[in-house]
Design a protein around this motif. Structure first.
Motif, PDB file in Angstrom:
ATOM      1  N   TYR A   1     -36.955  12.606 -44.114  1.00  0.00           N
ATOM      2  CA  TYR A   1     -37.955  14.490 -44.516  1.00  0.00           C
ATOM      3  C   TYR A   1     -38.128  15.286 -45.175  1.00  0.00           C
ATOM      4  O   TYR A   1     -38.800  15.168 -45.962  1.00  0.00           O
TER       5      TYR A   1
ATOM      6  N   GLU B   1     -40.020  30.958 -36.829  1.00  0.00           N
ATOM      7  CA  GLU B   1     -40.585  30.235 -37.375  1.00  0.00           C
ATOM      8  C   GLU B   1     -40.409  28.971 -36.014  1.00  0.00           C
ATOM      9  O   GLU B   1     -39.214  28.506 -35.694  1.00  0.00           O
TER      10      GLU B   1
ATOM     11  N   GLY C   1     -40.347  25.578 -34.624  1.00  0.00           N
ATOM     12  CA  GLY C   1     -40.876  24.115 -35.372  1.00  0.00           C
ATOM     13  C   GLY C   1     -40.703  24.355 -37.020  1.00  0.00           C
ATOM     14  O   GLY C   1     -41.051  23.544 -37.857  1.00  0.00           O
TER      15      GLY C   1
ATOM     16  N   ASP D   1     -36.693  24.215 -32.952  1.00  0.00           N
ATOM     17  CA  ASP D   1     -37.223  23.676 -33.561  1.00  0.00           C
ATOM     18  C   ASP D   1     -36.531  22.748 -31.816  1.00  0.00           C
ATOM     19  O   ASP D   1     -35.299  23.014 -31.115  1.00  0.00           O
TER      20      ASP D   1
HETATM   21  C1  LIG Z   1     -44.132  18.784 -39.255  1.00  0.00           C
HETATM   22  S1  LIG Z   1     -42.250  19.151 -38.921  1.00  0.00           S
HETATM   23  C2  LIG Z   1     -43.238  20.419 -39.765  1.00  0.00           C
HETATM   24  C3  LIG Z   1     -41.413  21.516 -39.925  1.00  0.00           C
HETATM   25  C4  LIG Z   1     -41.066  22.727 -40.944  1.00  0.00           C
HETATM   26  N1  LIG Z   1     -41.632  23.522 -39.874  1.00  0.00           N
HETATM   27  C5  LIG Z   1     -41.682  22.117 -42.152  1.00  0.00           C
HETATM   28  O1  LIG Z   1     -42.860  22.911 -42.630  1.00  0.00           O
HETATM   29  O2  LIG Z   1     -41.552  21.471 -43.607  1.00  0.00           O
HETATM   30  C6  LIG Z   1     -42.286  19.477 -37.662  1.00  0.00           C
HETATM   31  C7  LIG Z   1     -41.441  19.934 -37.145  1.00  0.00           C
HETATM   32  O3  LIG Z   1     -41.694  20.774 -35.459  1.00  0.00           O
HETATM   33  C8  LIG Z   1     -41.028  19.674 -34.695  1.00  0.00           C
HETATM   34  N2  LIG Z   1     -41.315  20.022 -33.128  1.00  0.00           N
HETATM   35  C9  LIG Z   1     -42.041  19.061 -32.965  1.00  0.00           C
HETATM   36  N3  LIG Z   1     -43.161  18.912 -31.589  1.00  0.00           N
HETATM   37  C10 LIG Z   1     -41.769  20.244 -31.367  1.00  0.00           C
HETATM   38  C11 LIG Z   1     -41.796  20.614 -29.836  1.00  0.00           C
HETATM   39  N4  LIG Z   1     -42.955  20.614 -28.883  1.00  0.00           N
HETATM   40  N5  LIG Z   1     -41.210  21.858 -30.158  1.00  0.00           N
HETATM   41  C12 LIG Z   1     -39.740  22.698 -30.799  1.00  0.00           C
HETATM   42  N6  LIG Z   1     -40.020  21.498 -32.651  1.00  0.00           N
HETATM   43  C13 LIG Z   1     -41.005  20.198 -32.363  1.00  0.00           C
HETATM   44  C14 LIG Z   1     -40.598  18.074 -35.259  1.00  0.00           C
HETATM   45  O4  LIG Z   1     -39.588  17.996 -34.666  1.00  0.00           O
HETATM   46  C15 LIG Z   1     -40.116  19.074 -36.882  1.00  0.00           C
HETATM   47  O5  LIG Z   1     -38.637  19.395 -36.944  1.00  0.00           O
END
Ligand SMILES: C[S@@+](CC[C@H](N)C(=O)[O-])C[C@H]1O[C@@H](n2cnc3c(N)ncnc32)[C@H](O)[C@@H]1O
Length: 245
Positions: A15, A46, A48, A69
């Motif tokens: 990532y 925040e 996710g 998350d």
């Molecule tokens: C695109 S990444 C973004 C991470 C961080 N916010 C960033 O800006 O770099 C999406 C994140 O959302 C989490 N995620 C996706 N669907 C989710 C859900 N339904 N509930 C909680 N977390 C979720 C994923 O595990 C991942 O860590």
């Protein structure tokens, strides 16, 4: 059955490099600067939170940040970076918190990873309930990239350097507003697959969903430097406050 779209160990391990190549790590400080202003000296949550790409610089600016998350692997990456940010495993489409926050934010299109309208509304409802009276919800999503599809399919090159090529193959399902994509990441002699599904939303639908849960649009920007949102914008940052009675 395993969820091919989940941020599992393998995706988490790449990532940082992936987001760095796409310029998202470099952008994080500017993101944190605007979020700091919007938090007005209060606490932030925040949705996710991932590896803390944004949460860590926001916390370094003195904002008390917490996060949710659903990926253990991403939460482990965050825990390796900091012990100041409290984060827990949960689903952003269905959470509740005793704590109230001045800022609840969801960036980098994470909101659209919720692949149904119902999950997206439920997420906004949970976010609204977690706000202090003067708090705001901030959502960053892309303008739906629907140009260039032929027969419901599109393949583009997202990134190229002397070592890495990202090719994105996308299928459009207009009935469900879903874009299902596989990013093929060629590097040296290896290739990784990064599957993703989003339910895209236009800004006006997002506003309507927010209104359904007692929020109203306060500000909308085309980028983190408070650039205007225009017909050329590729995404937006939408700021919602509680509806005034
Ligand atoms: C695109 S990444 C973004 C991470 C961080 N916010 C960033 O800006 O770099 C999406 C994140 O959302 C989490 N995620 C996706 N669907 C989710 C859900 N339904 N509930 C909680 N977390 C979720 C994923 O595990 C991942 O860590």
């Amino acid at each position: 059955m395993s969820d091919i779209f989940a941020y599992d160990e393998s995706r988490a391990s790449t990532y940082e490099k992936f987001t760095s190549l796409l310029g998202k790590v470099a952008e994080a400080d500017e993101t944190a600067a605007l979020l700091e202003q919007l938090s007005r000296g209060g606490g932030a949550l925040e949705l996710g939170i991932g590896n803390g790409r944004v949460a860590v610089p926001l916390s370094e600016r003195g904002v008390r940040v917490e996060g949710i998350d659903n990926s253990e692997s991403m939460l482990k990456l965050l825990a390796k970076r900091t012990d100041v940010i409290k984060a827990w495993k949960g689903d952003i489409s269905d959470f509740s918190s005793e704590q109230r926050y001045d800022l609840v934010y969801c960036v980098y299109g994470t909101f659209t990873l919720l692949s149904t309208r119902e999950e997206q509304i439920a997420c906004l409802r949970s976010a609204a309930e977690a706000l202090t009276e003067k708090g705001v919800v901030v959502i960053e999503v892309r303008v739906p990239p629907l140009d260039g599809f032929v027969g419901g399919q599109k393949t583009t090159t997202m990134y190229v350097d002397h070592e890495n090529t990202f090719v994105n193959a996308v299928l459009h399902d207009p009935v469900n507003q879903n874009l299902t994509s596989t990013i093929l990441w060629f590097s040296g002699t290896s290739v990784r697959r990064l599957p993703q599904r989003v339910r895209y939303v236009y800004h006006q639908e997002l506003d309507t969903m927010a209104e359904c849960v007692g929020l109203e649009l306060a500000e909308r920007w085309g980028d983190w430097a408070r650039g205007a949102f225009t017909n050329e914008s590729k995404g937006h940052i939408s700021v919602y406050r509680r509806t005034s009675l």
